[in-house]
Write a protein that holds these residues in place. Structure first.
Motif, PDB file in Angstrom:
ATOM      1  N   ARG A 111      24.586  -7.836 -33.925  1.00 26.71           N
ATOM      2  CA  ARG A 111      23.289  -8.173 -33.331  1.00 26.71           C
ATOM      3  C   ARG A 111      22.166  -8.026 -34.366  1.00 26.71           C
ATOM      4  N   THR A 121      19.728   0.310 -32.037  1.00 26.14           N
ATOM      5  CA  THR A 121      19.228  -0.451 -30.886  1.00 26.14           C
ATOM      6  C   THR A 121      17.731  -0.230 -30.701  1.00 26.14           C
ATOM      7  N   LEU A 134      15.913  -2.452 -33.074  1.00 23.56           N
ATOM      8  CA  LEU A 134      15.933  -3.850 -32.645  1.00 23.56           C
ATOM      9  C   LEU A 134      15.010  -4.104 -31.465  1.00 23.56           C
ATOM     10  N   ASP A 135      14.899  -3.128 -30.576  1.00 28.35           N
ATOM     11  CA  ASP A 135      14.088  -3.301 -29.368  1.00 28.35           C
ATOM     12  C   ASP A 135      12.623  -2.926 -29.585  1.00 28.35           C
ATOM     13  N   ASP A 180      24.485   3.628 -32.859  1.00 26.58           N
ATOM     14  CA  ASP A 180      23.991   2.571 -31.982  1.00 26.58           C
ATOM     15  C   ASP A 180      22.649   2.907 -31.356  1.00 26.58           C
ATOM     16  N   GLU A 181      22.436   4.175 -31.023  1.00 27.17           N
ATOM     17  CA  GLU A 181      21.179   4.557 -30.373  1.00 27.17           C
ATOM     18  C   GLU A 181      19.981   4.222 -31.247  1.00 27.17           C
ATOM     19  N   ASP A 237      19.199   8.823 -36.103  1.00 20.03           N
ATOM     20  CA  ASP A 237      18.911   8.103 -34.860  1.00 20.03           C
ATOM     21  C   ASP A 237      17.494   8.386 -34.375  1.00 20.03           C
ATOM     22  N   VAL A 248      26.845  -4.004 -32.294  1.00 23.22           N
ATOM     23  CA  VAL A 248      25.433  -3.768 -32.596  1.00 23.22           C
ATOM     24  C   VAL A 248      25.110  -4.214 -34.026  1.00 23.22           C
ATOM     25  N   ILE A 292      27.212   2.620 -36.918  1.00 22.72           N
ATOM     26  CA  ILE A 292      26.873   1.567 -35.963  1.00 22.72           C
ATOM     27  C   ILE A 292      28.128   0.796 -35.591  1.00 22.72           C
TER      28      ILE A 292
END
Length: 327
Positions: free
Chosen positions: A289, A261, A264-265, A257-258, A230, A286, A282
Protein backbone atom coordinates in the motif's frame (compact mmCIF):
# COMPACT_ATOMS: atom_id res chain seq x y z
CA UNK A 1 23.46 -5.85 16.38
CA UNK A 2 25.70 -3.06 15.17
CA UNK A 3 25.98 -1.74 11.64
CA UNK A 4 27.38 1.71 12.29
CA UNK A 5 29.85 1.98 9.45
CA UNK A 6 32.94 4.03 8.80
CA UNK A 7 32.04 7.05 6.65
CA UNK A 8 33.57 6.82 3.18
CA UNK A 9 33.37 10.60 3.01
CA UNK A 10 32.77 13.48 5.33
CA UNK A 11 32.22 17.08 4.44
CA UNK A 12 32.06 16.09 0.79
CA UNK A 13 35.62 14.74 0.89
CA UNK A 14 36.89 11.14 0.79
CA UNK A 15 38.30 9.86 4.04
CA UNK A 16 42.00 9.24 4.49
CA UNK A 17 43.50 7.61 7.57
CA UNK A 18 46.56 9.38 8.89
CA UNK A 19 49.24 6.84 9.85
CA UNK A 20 49.27 5.54 13.39
CA UNK A 21 51.87 6.98 15.72
CA UNK A 22 53.98 3.82 15.49
CA UNK A 23 53.83 3.69 11.68
CA UNK A 24 56.22 5.34 9.26
CA UNK A 25 54.93 8.30 7.32
CA UNK A 26 54.52 7.71 3.57
CA UNK A 27 56.67 9.58 1.10
CA UNK A 28 53.72 11.78 0.21
CA UNK A 29 50.36 12.66 1.72
CA UNK A 30 47.22 14.11 0.15
CA UNK A 31 46.81 17.86 0.00
CA UNK A 32 45.52 19.20 3.31
CA UNK A 33 42.19 20.29 1.82
CA UNK A 34 41.65 17.23 -0.41
CA UNK A 35 40.47 14.64 2.14
CA UNK A 36 38.69 14.16 5.44
CA UNK A 37 41.56 13.18 7.72
CA UNK A 38 40.83 10.31 10.13
CA UNK A 39 43.08 10.51 13.17
CA UNK A 40 43.07 7.48 15.41
CA UNK A 41 45.04 5.26 17.75
CA UNK A 42 45.06 1.47 17.69
CA UNK A 43 42.94 -0.19 20.33
CA UNK A 44 41.34 1.34 23.39
CA UNK A 45 42.32 -0.87 26.31
CA UNK A 46 46.11 -0.92 26.03
CA UNK A 47 46.86 2.58 24.76
CA UNK A 48 48.08 5.24 27.15
CA UNK A 49 46.36 8.55 27.60
CA UNK A 50 48.02 11.17 25.44
CA UNK A 51 48.42 8.91 22.41
CA UNK A 52 45.66 10.61 20.42
CA UNK A 53 47.01 14.04 21.25
CA UNK A 54 50.49 12.88 20.22
CA UNK A 55 49.13 11.56 16.93
CA UNK A 56 47.44 14.90 16.27
CA UNK A 57 50.68 16.74 17.08
CA UNK A 58 52.47 14.58 14.51
CA UNK A 59 49.69 15.33 12.03
CA UNK A 60 50.13 19.06 12.63
CA UNK A 61 53.84 18.80 11.88
CA UNK A 62 53.37 17.41 8.36
CA UNK A 63 49.96 18.74 7.27
CA UNK A 64 49.08 22.41 6.92
CA UNK A 65 46.35 22.78 9.54
CA UNK A 66 45.25 26.11 8.10
CA UNK A 67 44.00 24.28 4.97
CA UNK A 68 42.31 21.29 6.63
CA UNK A 69 38.59 21.22 5.81
CA UNK A 70 37.43 17.95 7.41
CA UNK A 71 38.54 15.85 10.38
CA UNK A 72 37.36 12.49 11.70
CA UNK A 73 38.27 11.38 15.21
CA UNK A 74 38.60 7.60 15.37
CA UNK A 75 39.62 5.72 18.49
CA UNK A 76 41.05 7.69 21.36
CA UNK A 77 42.67 6.10 24.45
CA UNK A 78 40.18 4.50 26.82
CA UNK A 79 37.29 5.20 24.49
CA UNK A 80 35.48 2.45 26.38
CA UNK A 81 34.62 2.98 30.04
CA UNK A 82 37.89 3.79 31.84
CA UNK A 83 38.71 2.58 35.32
CA UNK A 84 37.69 5.85 36.93
CA UNK A 85 34.37 5.78 35.02
CA UNK A 86 34.87 9.37 33.86
CA UNK A 87 34.62 10.40 30.21
CA UNK A 88 37.94 11.02 28.51
CA UNK A 89 37.98 14.40 26.75
CA UNK A 90 41.48 14.13 25.26
CA UNK A 91 40.41 14.45 21.62
CA UNK A 92 37.94 17.25 22.30
CA UNK A 93 40.41 19.21 24.43
CA UNK A 94 43.12 18.81 21.79
CA UNK A 95 40.91 20.09 18.98
CA UNK A 96 39.55 23.00 21.00
CA UNK A 97 43.11 24.05 21.84
CA UNK A 98 44.02 23.90 18.13
CA UNK A 99 40.95 25.79 16.90
CA UNK A 100 42.83 28.94 15.96
CA UNK A 101 45.12 26.85 13.74
CA UNK A 102 42.15 25.24 11.96
CA UNK A 103 40.36 28.24 10.40
CA UNK A 104 39.20 26.27 7.34
CA UNK A 105 37.62 23.38 9.25
CA UNK A 106 34.05 22.87 8.08
CA UNK A 107 33.30 19.21 8.91
CA UNK A 108 34.05 17.23 12.07
CA UNK A 109 33.06 13.71 13.18
CA UNK A 110 33.78 12.34 16.66
CA UNK A 111 33.93 8.64 17.53
CA UNK A 112 34.33 6.90 14.17
CA UNK A 113 34.62 3.35 15.50
CA UNK A 114 33.12 0.21 14.04
CA UNK A 115 32.00 -2.79 16.10
CA UNK A 116 35.34 -4.59 15.74
CA UNK A 117 37.12 -1.57 17.23
CA UNK A 118 34.61 -0.67 19.93
CA UNK A 119 30.94 -1.59 20.20
CA UNK A 120 28.78 1.51 19.88
CA UNK A 121 27.31 0.93 23.35
CA UNK A 122 30.81 0.91 24.86
CA UNK A 123 31.90 4.26 23.49
CA UNK A 124 32.12 6.80 26.29
CA UNK A 125 31.67 10.38 25.12
CA UNK A 126 31.29 13.66 26.96
CA UNK A 127 29.91 17.14 26.35
CA UNK A 128 30.63 17.79 22.66
CA UNK A 129 29.29 21.34 22.48
CA UNK A 130 32.69 22.95 23.25
CA UNK A 131 33.58 21.92 19.70
CA UNK A 132 30.65 23.90 18.28
CA UNK A 133 31.73 26.96 20.22
CA UNK A 134 35.37 26.54 19.18
CA UNK A 135 34.49 26.21 15.49
CA UNK A 136 31.80 28.78 14.64
CA UNK A 137 32.23 28.13 10.89
CA UNK A 138 31.58 24.40 11.20
CA UNK A 139 28.96 23.20 8.71
CA UNK A 140 28.81 19.46 9.44
CA UNK A 141 29.13 17.80 12.84
CA UNK A 142 28.70 14.15 13.76
CA UNK A 143 29.21 12.05 16.86
CA UNK A 144 28.95 8.30 17.50
CA UNK A 145 28.33 6.73 20.90
CA UNK A 146 25.76 7.73 23.50
CA UNK A 147 27.59 6.80 26.70
CA UNK A 148 28.05 9.94 28.83
CA UNK A 149 27.21 12.02 25.76
CA UNK A 150 26.01 15.53 26.60
CA UNK A 151 24.58 18.18 24.30
CA UNK A 152 23.23 21.10 26.33
CA UNK A 153 21.28 23.71 24.38
CA UNK A 154 23.65 25.52 22.04
CA UNK A 155 23.53 28.24 19.40
CA UNK A 156 25.32 27.88 16.07
CA UNK A 157 24.44 30.04 13.11
CA UNK A 158 26.27 28.10 10.39
CA UNK A 159 25.80 24.38 11.11
CA UNK A 160 23.92 22.69 8.26
CA UNK A 161 24.18 19.01 9.21
CA UNK A 162 24.06 17.29 12.60
CA UNK A 163 24.39 13.51 13.03
CA UNK A 164 24.15 11.67 16.36
CA UNK A 165 24.59 7.89 16.05
CA UNK A 166 23.94 5.79 19.16
CA UNK A 167 22.60 2.47 20.31
CA UNK A 168 21.02 4.24 23.27
CA UNK A 169 20.54 7.99 23.57
CA UNK A 170 19.66 9.94 26.67
CA UNK A 171 16.52 12.06 26.45
CA UNK A 172 18.61 14.90 27.89
CA UNK A 173 20.64 14.95 24.68
CA UNK A 174 17.46 14.94 22.58
CA UNK A 175 16.08 17.80 24.63
CA UNK A 176 19.35 19.73 24.36
CA UNK A 177 19.32 19.47 20.56
CA UNK A 178 15.64 20.42 20.50
CA UNK A 179 16.29 23.52 22.59
CA UNK A 180 19.28 24.62 20.51
CA UNK A 181 19.19 27.54 18.08
CA UNK A 182 20.38 26.11 14.76
CA UNK A 183 18.87 28.39 12.11
CA UNK A 184 20.95 27.02 9.21
CA UNK A 185 20.43 23.32 9.99
CA UNK A 186 19.12 21.48 6.92
CA UNK A 187 19.88 17.86 7.85
CA UNK A 188 19.26 16.30 11.28
CA UNK A 189 19.93 12.59 11.88
CA UNK A 190 19.42 11.13 15.37
CA UNK A 191 19.66 7.43 16.33
CA UNK A 192 17.57 6.99 19.47
CA UNK A 193 18.45 3.38 20.32
CA UNK A 194 17.23 0.57 22.55
CA UNK A 195 15.83 0.97 26.11
CA UNK A 196 17.71 -2.17 27.16
CA UNK A 197 20.91 -0.20 26.63
CA UNK A 198 19.60 2.97 28.28
CA UNK A 199 17.56 4.81 25.65
CA UNK A 200 14.79 6.73 27.41
CA UNK A 201 13.44 9.24 24.87
CA UNK A 202 9.67 9.63 24.73
CA UNK A 203 7.64 11.08 21.88
CA UNK A 204 6.96 14.21 23.92
CA UNK A 205 10.71 14.94 23.86
CA UNK A 206 10.52 15.19 20.06
CA UNK A 207 8.04 18.07 20.05
CA UNK A 208 10.61 20.68 18.89
CA UNK A 209 11.35 18.55 15.83
CA UNK A 210 7.64 18.11 15.08
CA UNK A 211 7.01 21.84 14.98
CA UNK A 212 10.37 22.77 13.47
CA UNK A 213 10.05 26.28 14.86
CA UNK A 214 13.69 26.42 15.97
CA UNK A 215 14.84 24.72 12.75
CA UNK A 216 13.56 26.97 9.95
CA UNK A 217 15.96 25.55 7.32
CA UNK A 218 15.33 21.85 8.08
CA UNK A 219 14.69 19.76 4.97
CA UNK A 220 15.98 16.27 5.86
CA UNK A 221 14.94 14.68 9.14
CA UNK A 222 15.92 11.24 10.45
CA UNK A 223 14.65 10.01 13.82
CA UNK A 224 15.58 6.38 13.62
CA UNK A 225 17.02 3.23 15.19
CA UNK A 226 14.26 3.50 17.77
CA UNK A 227 12.23 0.99 19.77
CA UNK A 228 9.31 3.47 19.73
CA UNK A 229 9.28 3.85 15.95
CA UNK A 230 5.52 3.23 15.67
CA UNK A 231 4.80 6.03 18.14
CA UNK A 232 7.17 8.36 16.32
CA UNK A 233 5.55 7.61 12.97
CA UNK A 234 2.09 8.24 14.40
CA UNK A 235 3.21 11.57 15.86
CA UNK A 236 4.83 12.75 12.63
CA UNK A 237 1.77 11.81 10.61
CA UNK A 238 0.39 15.21 11.63
CA UNK A 239 3.60 17.07 12.52
CA UNK A 240 3.80 20.53 10.89
CA UNK A 241 7.48 20.15 9.98
CA UNK A 242 6.77 17.30 7.55
CA UNK A 243 5.13 19.62 5.03
CA UNK A 244 8.47 21.31 4.28
CA UNK A 245 10.72 18.26 4.35
CA UNK A 246 12.21 16.70 1.25
CA UNK A 247 13.32 13.55 3.10
CA UNK A 248 11.87 11.73 6.12
CA UNK A 249 13.82 8.84 7.60
CA UNK A 250 12.27 6.47 10.15
CA UNK A 251 14.56 3.54 9.39
CA UNK A 252 16.57 1.05 11.49
CA UNK A 253 13.87 0.71 14.15
CA UNK A 254 10.84 -1.36 15.07
CA UNK A 255 8.33 0.27 12.69
CA UNK A 256 5.35 -1.98 12.04
CA UNK A 257 1.89 -1.79 10.53
CA UNK A 258 0.55 0.55 13.22
CA UNK A 259 3.08 3.29 12.53
CA UNK A 260 3.14 2.77 8.77
CA UNK A 261 -0.66 2.96 8.54
CA UNK A 262 -0.68 6.12 10.64
CA UNK A 263 1.76 7.72 8.19
CA UNK A 264 -0.40 6.77 5.23
CA UNK A 265 -3.60 8.00 6.86
CA UNK A 266 -2.04 11.27 8.02
CA UNK A 267 -1.01 14.34 6.05
CA UNK A 268 0.04 13.83 2.42
CA UNK A 269 3.60 12.65 1.89
CA UNK A 270 3.65 12.93 -1.88
CA UNK A 271 5.81 16.07 -1.74
CA UNK A 272 8.73 14.07 -0.32
CA UNK A 273 11.63 13.13 -2.54
CA UNK A 274 12.44 10.19 -0.25
CA UNK A 275 10.84 8.18 2.55
CA UNK A 276 13.32 5.81 4.18
CA UNK A 277 11.80 3.00 6.24
CA UNK A 278 14.44 0.29 5.78
CA UNK A 279 14.86 -2.27 8.56
CA UNK A 280 11.19 -2.52 9.49
CA UNK A 281 8.44 -4.91 10.63
CA UNK A 282 5.77 -3.89 8.14
CA UNK A 283 3.60 -6.64 6.68
CA UNK A 284 3.61 -7.26 2.94
CA UNK A 285 0.09 -5.86 2.34
CA UNK A 286 0.85 -2.59 4.14
CA UNK A 287 4.24 -2.30 2.43
CA UNK A 288 2.49 -2.69 -0.94
CA UNK A 289 0.00 0.00 0.00
CA UNK A 290 2.90 2.36 0.77
CA UNK A 291 4.44 1.65 -2.62
CA UNK A 292 1.17 2.14 -4.48
CA UNK A 293 0.41 5.40 -2.68
CA UNK A 294 3.81 7.06 -2.85
CA UNK A 295 5.96 5.53 -5.56
CA UNK A 296 3.43 6.43 -8.23
CA UNK A 297 3.77 10.06 -7.10
CA UNK A 298 7.53 10.03 -7.57
CA UNK A 299 8.54 9.41 -3.95
CA UNK A 300 11.58 7.16 -3.57
CA UNK A 301 10.54 4.69 -0.86
CA UNK A 302 13.06 2.40 0.83
CA UNK A 303 11.34 -0.66 2.31
CA UNK A 304 14.36 -2.94 2.22
CA UNK A 305 15.38 -5.17 5.14
CA UNK A 306 11.85 -6.12 6.02
CA UNK A 307 10.93 -9.29 7.95
CA UNK A 308 11.12 -11.48 4.84
CA UNK A 309 14.51 -10.06 3.85
CA UNK A 310 15.92 -10.88 7.28
CA UNK A 311 14.19 -14.25 7.50
CA UNK A 312 12.12 -13.14 10.50
CA UNK A 313 8.67 -14.50 11.11
CA UNK A 314 6.34 -11.51 10.79
CA UNK A 315 4.86 -10.66 14.15
CA UNK A 316 2.46 -7.77 14.54
CA UNK A 317 3.25 -7.69 18.23
CA UNK A 318 6.24 -5.68 19.41
CA UNK A 319 7.77 -8.61 21.28
CA UNK A 320 10.76 -9.88 19.36
CA UNK A 321 11.38 -6.72 17.38
CA UNK A 322 14.80 -5.14 17.60
CA UNK A 323 16.54 -2.00 16.45
CA UNK A 324 19.34 -2.35 13.92
CA UNK A 325 22.06 -0.81 16.13
CA UNK A 326 22.15 -1.43 19.86
CA UNK A 327 25.19 -3.16 21.35
Amino acid sequence: MSNAERPAEWGGLPTFEFPLLEEDLPESLPAADAVAWRITVEGYYDVDLGQWAATFARFAEVVDLSQVRALIVGIWPQAAIPDNNKPNTEAIDTLVAAADRLPALRALFIGDMTWDECEISWIVNSDVTPLLRAFPRLEEFGVRGGGSLAFPAESHSVLRRLVIETGALSREVVRGVGESDLPALEDLDIWLGDPEYGADTEVSDLEPFMTGVRLPALRRLALRNSAIQDEIAAAFASAPVVARLTELNLSLGTLGDEGATALLDGQPLTHLAKLDLHHHYISAPVAERIRETLTAQGVAVDLSEGPDDRGDDYDDEEDGRYVAVAE
